[in-house]
Write an enzyme that holds these catalytic residues in place. Structure first.
Site, PDB file in Angstrom:
ATOM      1  N   TRP A  25       0.892  -1.168   0.000  1.00  0.00           N
ATOM      2  CA  TRP A  25       0.000   0.000   0.000  1.00  0.00           C
ATOM      3  C   TRP A  25       0.928   1.214   0.000  1.00  0.00           C
ATOM      4  CZ3 TRP A  25      -1.602   2.898   4.787  1.00  0.00           C
ATOM      5  CH2 TRP A  25      -2.648   3.781   4.532  1.00  0.00           C
TER       6      TRP A  25
ATOM      7  N   ASP B 170       0.736  -4.744  10.287  1.00  0.00           N
ATOM      8  CA  ASP B 170      -0.269  -3.753   9.921  1.00  0.00           C
ATOM      9  C   ASP B 170      -1.574  -4.509   9.685  1.00  0.00           C
ATOM     10  OD1 ASP B 170      -1.459  -1.371   9.307  1.00  0.00           O
ATOM     11  OD2 ASP B 170      -0.842  -1.403   7.202  1.00  0.00           O
TER      12      ASP B 170
ATOM     13  N   LYS C 124     -12.197  -0.847   7.357  1.00  0.00           N
ATOM     14  CA  LYS C 124     -12.797  -1.822   6.435  1.00  0.00           C
ATOM     15  C   LYS C 124     -13.723  -2.786   7.169  1.00  0.00           C
ATOM     16  CE  LYS C 124      -9.347  -0.138   4.098  1.00  0.00           C
ATOM     17  NZ  LYS C 124      -9.158   0.469   2.807  1.00  0.00           N
TER      18      LYS C 124
HETATM   19  C1  LIG Z   1      -2.386  -2.015   4.271  1.00  0.00           C
HETATM   20  C2  LIG Z   1      -3.156  -0.876   4.826  1.00  0.00           C
HETATM   21  N1  LIG Z   1      -2.780  -0.332   5.980  1.00  0.00           N
HETATM   22  C3  LIG Z   1      -3.439   0.680   6.529  1.00  0.00           C
HETATM   23  C4  LIG Z   1      -4.531   1.233   5.917  1.00  0.00           C
HETATM   24  C5  LIG Z   1      -5.157   2.362   6.671  1.00  0.00           C
HETATM   25  O1  LIG Z   1      -6.351   2.875   6.341  1.00  0.00           O
HETATM   26  P1  LIG Z   1      -7.120   3.803   7.351  1.00  0.00           P
HETATM   27  O2  LIG Z   1      -6.201   4.916   7.732  1.00  0.00           O
HETATM   28  O3  LIG Z   1      -8.296   4.274   6.595  1.00  0.00           O
HETATM   29  O4  LIG Z   1      -7.463   2.956   8.538  1.00  0.00           O
HETATM   30  C6  LIG Z   1      -4.963   0.726   4.685  1.00  0.00           C
HETATM   31  C7  LIG Z   1      -6.093   1.298   3.953  1.00  0.00           C
HETATM   32  O5  LIG Z   1      -6.299   1.149   2.792  1.00  0.00           O
HETATM   33  C8  LIG Z   1      -4.257  -0.366   4.138  1.00  0.00           C
HETATM   34  O6  LIG Z   1      -4.620  -0.915   2.986  1.00  0.00           O
END
Ligand SMILES: Cc1ncc(COP(=O)(O)O)c(C=O)c1O
Length: 408
Positions: A138, A219, A255
Site C-alpha cells: 500500500w 499492519d 474496512k
Molecule cells: C495495508 C493498509 N494499511 C493501513 C490502511 C489504513 O487505512 P485507514 O487509515 O483508513 O485505517 C490501509 C487502507 O487502505 C491499508 O490498505
C-alpha cells in the site's frame, strides 16, 4: 514606511495527485454512464453503494440514549475500555502477553494514524533503524516513512511470473537486513497483491525474524476480511506474539467495521514488563499531544459498544462474513466471465487471491486503457478493488479486461 514583502506562496508548486485518491478524483470528473470505480479499497453493496453496518446503526442508537455520554476530551492515549477490547480482538482472549500486562496500546486516527504514530515513536526511540516494507505495498506505507523522516527499504514479496509469493526473495532480504531492523508485515489480506504467506511460510518468516532480533510491525487493516473470521485472520500475528518476538501492531476499523471516515484504530507495542508499558505509554501520550492532542470519540464508542455487547458482536461477525463472501462471489463471477470470453492468459489468481483486492497482472499500458478507453478506474499497478465489483458491472469489467489483454 519601508517596503514590505508579503509571502504570496506563488512559488509553491502544485503537488501531484495521490496515486489512489487521485484516481478517485478522475472517476468523479468522468461523465460516462458506464464508468466503474474499482480504485478505492472501500466496500460497496451489490448495488454499488457504500454501506453502514446494521450493528453500527444499532450501536449509534444505543449511544444516543446514554444520558451520561458527553463531549469531553479523551485522554491522549484514548478510551481505556475501547483499547482493552481492541487488544483482545488482536491478540486473542487467551493471550499470554495480555495476561502479563505487557502490551502498550493507544487509540489512533485509524490505521494511517497508527502507522504515523509508530513512525514518530521510532524516530525518538529507534533512531537510525530502518523499516523494511514489502514490494509492492500500500503506497502510503512508504510515504508515511518519508514524511516522518524514518529510513525505509524494501523486501521482495511478489513473484510476477507465478503471480504468487516470492518467499525465497523475502526471506533473503529479511535475513540481510541489519539485526534489530523493523519488518512491516501485512497481518492478513496483503494490499495490493491479495497473496498472504501460508501458515508454513509464516513459520519460516518468523524463524528468520527471531534469529535476526527484528521488530515485526503487523499492519492489521483487514482483520476478518481475508477469511471472514477475525481469529483466523489474526493467526500469524498471534503466533509471533506467542513466540515472544517484539511487535508493533497498527489496527484499523475502517474496512471491517465500515467506519472509514470515523477514523478508528489503535497502535500497540509489546514490551518486556508492565513498567516498560507505563513508560512507553507516557511517551506515546507526549507524541499524540503534539500531533492532534487526543483522538475523536464517536467511532471508538461505536466499536466499544459492539465489542462489549454479545448480540451486537455476533451480528458484526455475521455482517463481516457476509461482506467477505460477497467479495469472494465477485471473484468467482469475474473469473467465470473471463473464462467464458476466452481471455488469453491464466486468471486463477483472481479466485485464489484473498481480501479486498485483486492484483490482476495487467501492464501499466493495459491499466491506462482500462481507465481511458473503458472508464474502469483501477490503479496503474494492476490493482482492482473487488469490493467495487457488482453483479451488474462484472460483465462490463470482464469485457474491458478482455479488450485490453487482446489489443494493448
Ligand atoms: C495495508 C493498509 N494499511 C493501513 C490502511 C489504513 O487505512 P485507514 O487509515 O483508513 O485505517 C490501509 C487502507 O487502505 C491499508 O490498505
Amino acid at each position: 514606511m519601508g517596503m514590505r514583502s508579503y509571502m504570496t506562496w506563488n512559488e509553491v508548486p502544485a503537488a501531484p495527485l495521490d496515486p489512489i485518491l487521485g484516481v478517485n478524483q478522475k472517476f468523479q470528473a468522468d461523465t460516462s454512464a458506464e464508468k466503474v470505480n474499482v480504485s478505492i479499497g472501500a466496500y460497496r453493496t451489490d448495488e454499488g453503494k457504500p454501506m453502514v453496518l446494521s450493528c453500527v446503526k444499532k450501536a449509534e442508537a444505543l449511544l444516543l440514549e446514554q444520558s451520561d455520554l458527553n463531549k469531553e476530551y479523551l485522554p491522549q492515549r484514548g478510551d481505556a475500555t475501547y483499547v482493552q477490547l481492541c487488544q483482545k480482538m488482536l491478540f486473542g482472549e487467551k493471550s499470554k502477553l495480555l495476561a502479563s500486562g505487557v502490551v502498550a496500546t493507544a487509540q489512533t486516527l485509524s490505521g494511517t494514524g497508527a502507522l504515523r504514530l509508530g513512525a514518530e515513536f521510532m524516530k525518538k526511540f529507534a533512531k537510525g533503524k530502518t523499516v523494511y516494507i514489502s514490494n509492492p505495498t500500500w503506497g502510503t506505507h512508504n510515504s508515511i516513512m518519508t514524511q516522518a523522516g524514518v529510513p525505509f527499504s524494501h523486501y521482495r514479496y511478489w513473484n510476477a511470473a507465478g503471480r504468487d509469493l516470492d518467499l525465497a526473495g523475502m526471506l533473503e532480504d529479511i535475513e540481510a537486513a541489519p539485526e534489530g531492523s523493523v519488518i512491516m508485515l501485512h497481518a492478513a489480506a496483503h494490499n495490493p497483491t491479495g497473496v498472504d504467506p501460508t501458515a508454513e511460510q509464516w513459520g519460516e518468516i518468523m524463524t528468520v525474524c527471531k534469529a535476526k532480533k527484528h521488530v515485526c510491525w503487523f499492519d492489521s487493516a483487514y482483520q476478518g476480511f481475508a477469511t471472514g473470521d477475525l481469529d483466523i485472520d489474526a493467526t500469524a500475528m498471534r503466533a509471533f506474539a506467542d513466540e515472544g518476538l517484539p511487535l508493533f501492531v497498527s489496527q484499523s476499523f475502517a474496512k471491517n467495521f465500515g467506519l472509514y471516515g470515523e477514523r478508528v484504530g489503535t497502535f500497540s507495542i509489546t514490551c518486556d514488563t508492565p513498567e516498560a508499558v507505563k513508560a512507553v505509554m507516557s511517551q506515546l501520550d507526549i507524541i499524540i499531544r503534539n500531533l492532534y492532542s487526543n483522538p475523536p470519540k464517536h467511532g471508538a464508542n461505536i466499536v466499544k459498544t459492539v465489542l462489549s455487547d454479545p448480540a451486537l458482536y455476533q451480528e458484526w461477525r455475521d455482517e463481516l462474513k457476509a461482506m467477505s463472501l460477497r467479495i469472494q462471489d465477485m471473484r468467482t463471477a469475474l473469473y467465470d466471465e473471463l473464462t467464458s470470453l476466452g481471455t488469453p492468459g491464466s486468471w486463477t489468481h483472481i479466485t485464489s487471491q484473498i481480501g479486498m483486492f485483486s492484483f490482476t497482472g495487467l501492464s501499466p499500458e493495459q491499466c491506462t486503457q482500462m481507465v481511458e478507453k473503458h472508464h474502469v478506474y483501477m490503479l496503474n499497478n494492476g490493482r482492482v478493488s473487488m469490493a467495487g465489483v457488482t453483479s451488474k458491472n462484472v460483465k462490463y469489467i470482464a469485457k474491458a479486461i478482455d479488450d485490453v489483454v487482446r489489443n494493448f
